[in-house]
Write an enzyme that holds these catalytic residues in place. Structure first.
Site, mmCIF file in Angstrom:
data_model
loop_
_atom_site.group_PDB
_atom_site.id
_atom_site.type_symbol
_atom_site.label_atom_id
_atom_site.label_comp_id
_atom_site.label_asym_id
_atom_site.label_seq_id
_atom_site.Cartn_x
_atom_site.Cartn_y
_atom_site.Cartn_z
ATOM 1 C CB THR A 15 -5.473 11.916 -3.090
ATOM 2 O OG1 THR A 15 -5.767 11.558 -3.847
ATOM 3 C CG2 THR A 15 -5.989 12.954 -1.988
ATOM 4 C CG ASP A 16 1.079 10.643 -4.034
ATOM 5 O OD1 ASP A 16 -0.007 9.889 -3.015
ATOM 6 O OD2 ASP A 16 1.692 11.149 -2.995
ATOM 7 C CD GLN A 17 0.037 4.743 -7.877
ATOM 8 O OE1 GLN A 17 1.254 4.293 -8.307
ATOM 9 N NE2 GLN A 17 -0.054 3.825 -8.098
ATOM 10 N N GLY A 19 -2.744 7.431 -1.917
ATOM 11 C CA GLY A 19 -3.627 8.428 -1.622
ATOM 12 C C GLY A 19 -3.161 9.783 -0.002
ATOM 13 C CE1 TYR A 20 0.387 8.266 3.438
ATOM 14 C CE2 TYR A 20 1.994 9.419 2.829
ATOM 15 C CZ TYR A 20 1.184 8.334 3.511
ATOM 16 O OH TYR A 20 1.509 7.313 4.308
#
Length: 171
Positions: A15-17, A19-20
Site C-alpha cells: 500500500t501507499d501513504q 492506504g491504497y
C-alpha cells in the site's frame, strides 16, 4: 472461455501513504493469477522455461475503478475469452473485494518466445491442447484482438529475452 479465481490478501507493504494498493502491484497480482491458472490446467512456467520457452508481457492495461486497501481479501479473476493464437495469448482480469465490488480490470498480452533467440515461437502444442476444450470450433479461428492482429508474427520480443550480444560466443 476459461476462467480461474485466485485470492490474494493485500499486505501492508503493497500500500501507499493513502492506504491504497500501489498501482504497480497490480501487475504482480495479474502474474499470480496467470501462474495459478496455468497450474490448475497442469501447465508450469518452470517446465516451459526448461523447454526454452518464455512468456514476456507484450502489452499491459489496467483500469482502476475503486481502491483496494490493506488487509482486503481480493479475488483476482482471470479470463481467457479468446483462444491463444500464433505466438500470443490475451489474459483478461477482474479484481473484486470481499463485498464482490469490481475494483480493477485489466489485460496482459503475452508472447511466447524462444529464450535462446528472443524471437516469437508458436504456442506449445501442450498448451493449445489444454486450452482447446474451453473454446468452440468457431472461437478457435478468430483473431486475439484487432490491435494484436496488426502485429506481425515475427515481431521482436521483449528486450529482457534477447540474448546478451556482448557476451563472448562459445566455441
Amino acid at each position: 472461455m476459461y476462467s480461474s479465481d485466485t485470492q490474494i490478501r493485500v499486505r501492508y507493504a503493497e500500500t501507499d501513504q493513502m492506504g491504497y494498493v500501489y498501482h504497480g502491484n497490480y501487475a504482480a497480482y495479474f502474474e499470480v493469477a496467470r501462474t495459478e491458472a496455468f497450474r490448475q490446467l497442469g501447465i508450469r512456467y518452470k517446465d516451459l522455461e526448461a523447454d526454452g520457452v518464455g512468456m514476456p508481457v507484450g502489452e499491459i492495461r489496467t483500469r482502476f475503478r475503486r481502491p483496494a486497501r490493506y488487509d482486503d481479501l481480493l479475488t483476482v479473476r482471470l479470463l481467457l475469452k479468446q483462444p491463444a493464437e500464433g505466438s500470443r495469448v490475451m489474459f483478461e482480469y477482474e479484481i473484486y473485494n470481499e463485498a464482490q465490488e469490481l475494483l480493477t480490470e485489466g489485460h496482459t498480452l503475452m508472447v511466447f518466445v524462444s529464450t535462446a533467440t528472443g524471437r516469437p515461437v508458436p504456442i506449445p502444442t501442450e498448451i493449445q491442447n489444454k486450452l482447446a476444450p474451453y473454446f468452440s470450433d468457431d472461437e478457435l479461428t478468430g483473431p486475439i484482438t484487432p490491435a494484436a492482429q496488426k502485429l506481425p508474427a515475427e515481431a521482436p520480443a521483449a528486450a529482457a529475452f534477447v540474448p546478451n550480444k556482448s557476451a563472448k560466443p562459445t566455441e
